[in-house]
Enzyme design. Sequence first.
Site, short mmCIF file in Angstrom:
data_model
loop_
_atom_site.label_atom_id
_atom_site.label_comp_id
_atom_site.label_asym_id
_atom_site.label_seq_id
_atom_site.Cartn_x
_atom_site.Cartn_y
_atom_site.Cartn_z
N HIS A 54 65.56 5.91 25.61
CA HIS A 54 66.17 4.75 26.25
C HIS A 54 66.04 3.51 25.36
O HIS A 54 64.94 3.10 25.01
CB HIS A 54 65.48 4.50 27.60
CG HIS A 54 66.07 3.37 28.37
ND1 HIS A 54 65.41 2.77 29.40
CD2 HIS A 54 67.26 2.75 28.26
CE1 HIS A 54 66.16 1.81 29.90
NE2 HIS A 54 67.29 1.78 29.23
N ASP B 259 81.16 3.89 8.47
CA ASP B 259 82.32 4.38 7.71
C ASP B 259 81.94 4.65 6.26
O ASP B 259 80.79 4.45 5.85
CB ASP B 259 83.49 3.39 7.84
CG ASP B 259 83.25 2.06 7.16
OD1 ASP B 259 82.43 1.98 6.22
OD2 ASP B 259 83.90 1.08 7.57
N ASP C 29 73.45 2.60 27.53
CA ASP C 29 72.41 1.92 28.30
C ASP C 29 73.02 0.98 29.35
O ASP C 29 73.81 0.09 29.02
CB ASP C 29 71.54 1.11 27.33
CG ASP C 29 70.26 0.60 27.99
OD1 ASP C 29 70.07 0.82 29.20
OD2 ASP C 29 69.44 -0.01 27.28
N MET D 296 81.90 -4.18 13.94
CA MET D 296 81.82 -5.26 12.96
C MET D 296 83.11 -6.10 13.00
O MET D 296 84.21 -5.55 12.92
CB MET D 296 81.64 -4.67 11.56
CG MET D 296 81.27 -5.69 10.50
SD MET D 296 81.41 -5.04 8.81
CE MET D 296 79.99 -3.95 8.72
N TYR E 298 74.73 -5.83 10.09
CA TYR E 298 73.76 -5.21 9.17
C TYR E 298 72.34 -5.33 9.74
O TYR E 298 71.54 -4.40 9.68
CB TYR E 298 73.80 -5.90 7.81
CG TYR E 298 75.01 -5.56 6.95
CD1 TYR E 298 75.88 -4.52 7.28
CD2 TYR E 298 75.28 -6.28 5.78
CE1 TYR E 298 76.98 -4.23 6.48
CE2 TYR E 298 76.36 -5.98 4.98
CZ TYR E 298 77.21 -4.96 5.33
OH TYR E 298 78.28 -4.67 4.53
N TYR F 270 86.22 -1.16 8.45
CA TYR F 270 85.67 -1.59 9.75
C TYR F 270 85.51 -0.42 10.72
O TYR F 270 85.49 -0.60 11.93
CB TYR F 270 86.53 -2.70 10.38
CG TYR F 270 86.54 -3.92 9.50
CD1 TYR F 270 85.42 -4.74 9.41
CD2 TYR F 270 87.63 -4.20 8.70
CE1 TYR F 270 85.40 -5.83 8.56
CE2 TYR F 270 87.62 -5.29 7.85
CZ TYR F 270 86.50 -6.10 7.77
OH TYR F 270 86.48 -7.17 6.93
N ASN G 74 83.05 1.14 11.81
CA ASN G 74 81.62 1.24 12.13
C ASN G 74 81.37 0.86 13.58
O ASN G 74 81.96 -0.09 14.07
CB ASN G 74 80.82 0.23 11.28
CG ASN G 74 81.08 0.37 9.80
OD1 ASN G 74 80.76 1.39 9.21
ND2 ASN G 74 81.71 -0.64 9.20
#
Lengths: 151, 151, 151, 151, 151, 151, 151, 151, 151, 151
Positions: free
Chosen positions: A22, A30, A64, A74, A112, A130, A132
Amino acid sequence: MLKGIHPLLGPELLHAIRTMGHGDEIVIADANFPSSTMGPKVVRADGVGAPGILEAILAHMPLDTFVDESAWRMEVVGDATAVPDICVTFQGLVKKLAGDFTVVPIERFAFYERARRAAYIVATTEFQLYGNIILKKGVVRPEELFRVDSD
Amino acid sequence: MLKGIHPLLGPELLHAIRTMGHGDEIVIADANFPSSTMGPKVVRADGVGAPGILEAILAHMPLDTFVDESAWRMEVVGDATAVPDICVTFQGLVKKLAGDFTVVPIERFAFYERARRAAYIVATTEFQLYGNIILKKGVVRPEELFRVDSD
Amino acid sequence: MLKGIHPLLGPELLHAIRTMGHGDEIVIADANFPSSTMGPKVVRADGVGAPGILEAILAHMPLDTFVDESAWRMEVVGDATAVPDICVTFQGLVKKLAGDFTVVPIERFAFYERARRAAYIVATTEFQLYGNIILKKGVVRPEELFRVDSD
Amino acid sequence: MLKGIHPLLGPELLHAIRTMGHGDEIVIADANFPSSTMGPKVVRADGVGAPGILEAILAHMPLDTFVDESAWRMEVVGDATAVPDICVTFQGLVKKLAGDFTVVPIERFAFYERARRAAYIVATTEFQLYGNIILKKGVVRPEELFRVDSD
Amino acid sequence: MLKGIHPLLGPELLHAIRTMGHGDEIVIADANFPSSTMGPKVVRADGVGAPGILEAILAHMPLDTFVDESAWRMEVVGDATAVPDICVTFQGLVKKLAGDFTVVPIERFAFYERARRAAYIVATTEFQLYGNIILKKGVVRPEELFRVDSD
Amino acid sequence: MLKGIHPLLGPELLHAIRTMGHGDEIVIADANFPSSTMGPKVVRADGVGAPGILEAILAHMPLDTFVDESAWRMEVVGDATAVPDICVTFQGLVKKLAGDFTVVPIERFAFYERARRAAYIVATTEFQLYGNIILKKGVVRPEELFRVDSD
Amino acid sequence: MLKGIHPLLGPELLHAIRTMGHGDEIVIADANFPSSTMGPKVVRADGVGAPGILEAILAHMPLDTFVDESAWRMEVVGDATAVPDICVTFQGLVKKLAGDFTVVPIERFAFYERARRAAYIVATTEFQLYGNIILKKGVVRPEELFRVDSD
Amino acid sequence: MLKGIHPLLGPELLHAIRTMGHGDEIVIADANFPSSTMGPKVVRADGVGAPGILEAILAHMPLDTFVDESAWRMEVVGDATAVPDICVTFQGLVKKLAGDFTVVPIERFAFYERARRAAYIVATTEFQLYGNIILKKGVVRPEELFRVDSD
Amino acid sequence: MLKGIHPLLGPELLHAIRTMGHGDEIVIADANFPSSTMGPKVVRADGVGAPGILEAILAHMPLDTFVDESAWRMEVVGDATAVPDICVTFQGLVKKLAGDFTVVPIERFAFYERARRAAYIVATTEFQLYGNIILKKGVVRPEELFRVDSD
Amino acid sequence: MLKGIHPLLGPELLHAIRTMGHGDEIVIADANFPSSTMGPKVVRADGVGAPGILEAILAHMPLDTFVDESAWRMEVVGDATAVPDICVTFQGLVKKLAGDFTVVPIERFAFYERARRAAYIVATTEFQLYGNIILKKGVVRPEELFRVDSD
């Protein structure tokens, strides 16, 4: 190969998401993402696209619900309002498989920083820039557990 | 914990059965079995009984249909016709979850020889004597694969 | 990601085929192949199909011209003359990328024996049965080397 | 040896640059550089000169266009305006293979600091003093990817 | 970099030849040699040619005078009398640096057998075919030892 | 054993000083020095005295000329002006083999601090108290390199 | 299996609690706890519930009497006064096996902080939410030691 | 077993005290001491009492004469003036084997802090509470060295 | 450094001879011996002569009295009756320190075979040819044990 | 330290005997036994006598009743009928703790052969010659298991 388990989940990735608990986060990165220098353990997924891995993980891992945000992408550098096609795909998969969660855009270097505190990074060969996304694992409640009889 | 995956499969055991292929064998060993000196990699399942692990594995792993025998148990030493209760349980679970396979009894030392060539040994804390079974993995055909849409 | 290098080749697979020499063999294994118990080092390619990996490897690795056979596939069990679609694809890629080589069928257990002596096994998630191929690396002659000027 | 890949890239160096992502930096160090005590993982390139490694890396790795500077060399100690021959060679290779980037001189200890944060250090046997250069990896866009058809 | 020691000897190769003793053999292998699957420990010398490594090793390592043969090359397949240019270079360097030893040609698979029993294999990027040589280390007599005074 | 290389340099120590670069430091420690708890990698030289190791290292490693001090010894505790015999020997060897450098005395705990930042510690069995010295490696210029012809 | 030792204690867990000393803490974590990213060494107990592990540990490990608190559970998020059934079970086992200790509730993130400083985390497959408990090991006095005669 | 060396020193402990130098400290810990979570490398001495290990170490290791204190024990919690029998034994052994040193009592948590900075911890099975002692190694002077002739 | 233990025994060598038992053999090898390719674990003793190591080992290790031969040297190749000076030294040390044992000469390749079955090889920098000896460890009887009182 | 578990069993030895199964053997070796070169994993018990370890193991491990012999000692060399005192002690402990088993004498080299096939060797510091015994583990039946209620 196993029955009832998404085939894109290889042994390393299955092991990884099974150890997560949890609040732990996982990055689907990518092909241009600096996965190896971030710090967390990297699971290689060379040759696979990010949406495939996202689908595979969400098929078995809940997000969650204890917090306001559980998925992040991003922001486009220099164009904070842009939404690349790959991110539209991400949002669609999250909605279909995890429920009513927004994939929240965050600035490149903040992304990051978040990635550096993740449990794992899955290094895909997603070609699209992009491509990610970070996911925060939720709780599996007792009544949601896999049971042989209900199979 | 993951959705749609048997909860008794921890990360090591999930990893193990995901790496196995057609014809590879796995031993579910009871608490008295000499698992560590057999040679194959041991996955510890301390505190869990053999039927639980058998159910969990068969929930996701098919048995081999290319050969005549795909499941074996150890014969009672000195009474080759006896069928301990635990072995009746094994046969029931195999029938329910894998199909029409016989759990074939083999002599103690022949069972050890077979175990030495297995891919993995799962060391349970099954208290009942003769609580050991070997399974041979089968093929997952393309049409049997997990798919998100058919979920 | 790199320029001029097939994107399906991740760092482990690039490393592997760069260490191979004349006569070394590599197995591209389907999702049901018992890759982990064969003995050679396994490069995981979970989530990728066999033709993709075959294309990626042949884009950079020549086959051996010193011997009569340099590529093999597994015969269909019980039907030695069958040629599965996936094997037709293999033969097409070999012809297109490597030259006039025949992908030779060999019996299942002979294929396993050959695989046990390979330098590497690439464990793909190829769904099609019989989606396995072994390649024998050839020589790169001095005049065939990559040169910046001829780029 | 592989086709279409610069022959000076051995398996370790290929692996290294394939794991690097956008913004990661790599140091090409001369024979006197204190590579081992900097911290980053060292790839040995004993017996090879720095320009050879620079050519080999730039043949496959783009520089970063998101930032103002993507290549750096070490200033001559005590003569900040000097440009050693080896550095002229560096600038020429960068221009030819990567595009219109300046190899920016930075002071010796600032260069060390930058090197300590790099992803990798390639330890060459470049004999010329000041034969060190740091490169920042850029992005490979989808339309720049290697494709078999366009080979 | 060190004074008085051949600069092509990096730390791994220096370590290797320093551990070798009387009768131990080392293979200098070309870029197509199957170095990794032979068995002995491999010292990578990516980017360096075989004559350079041969010169560097012979600058510091004597050949064995207790036996009839102490250097071997691989015969050209299908033309046992051919002497490739690279092998002429090998013989010249051996004569100049080690003394009156013949580089003996042996058949390809016999060469492989010998390589499998070597102490080390140096994997160069020698482009020329048949650019392989095996050397047998000799004895350094007390009167031949390096001494500071005689430096 | 190798020709032209100081025989007291075993494979570990040769490897160590070959990896060192400009400005890296190495400690030659006596038998009472707390080498193992300092932090840097320890090269054992049990049974050898400090002057022997100093001679062997200086035979191949230049000291740093870019800075004011490149060699240090530990001051006698409680008698800062004392110069133990072993330190006189150190100074003599430095002068003979490295040139006009002073072996600078520094206080015991400052010496420890310097040792903690060294690249390596050579743990000798030097019996004499205060038999410790730290050396800072210099640059080998191209014209100083070992060459076969000038051998 | 061993005589006189709780059968749920496998070799890893026995080893773990035997190395613990006075004041060291151990976490028994439920199936949703983020055990792997906490830092301490994780002992997997996949397939076992938390009360079983608690009973097994308390059968052999005393709690600390030198401090005011020696057992902690996680408060229900958003309802600090709730006592889940599983926690009632915990308190009952502690009372029965360890003595008059209160299992003290602490806030979720304070519980995580405490877990990060533990000696070990036992990762169970306890399905019930809030099925986590931390225990602080006490002292075994000489007169409490196992003795064969009193067996 | 060796001649002239205390038999309670096994290979690990001999290795440990041989690597220690002037000023390094070693903890002899009782059976309740939290040895594994302190940080320093632990040498197991299961089944042996603390006085035996103290005698064995002092038979070969001198204490430090450069400082005011070179041996410490843990104060009784809540009774700073108490001197447990085991500590009387410690003081007797130190006096007999090392010379006129006081075993200085220090408060429990200060003792832990000191232990965290030690070179090694020897984990005994000393049953007596407060059976812990820390020793600081001294210098062996040249004239004190073992010599065969004086044997 | 330790009291009462031969100073030439560093931590690795002390550890090695302490683990040896009745009948185990150890090779003290000269600088030209092929120690690394023999198989047994190698303890480096670079910079030390063979007689020093022999003295140090025999100071603490008895030879075997249960068999006819317990020490061997290598015969001079081509002159089986020659006894090199270094071997005269070996015999003298054995007589002085171990008792009435003959250092038996055996043929070079038989010596290699014996060395391959040894427990350890100590790789010295003994310059003299034929400076090799093998020792077989004997038993330390209870009455021969080191005791503090008899110290 | 743990309650109800023999205090001479340290974490390694507890782990070892907990992994052993029916028919696995363990060697308790005296101080002169060549434990390290036998092959099986060695658990060090330096400083402890063989009877102590035997008592500790038998307190928790049953002997095998499926075979005629389950305990062996080494015959005195040259006097097959002698029964050393230590072996009388062994027989007494076996009878007291394991039941009516004979400790069978076997010839020295046959004992070594048996030891080579054992699961573990415990290397004690038993001073008495012939202080070696091998035990074969039996089965723990369900009704013999430790239970908290029967505690």
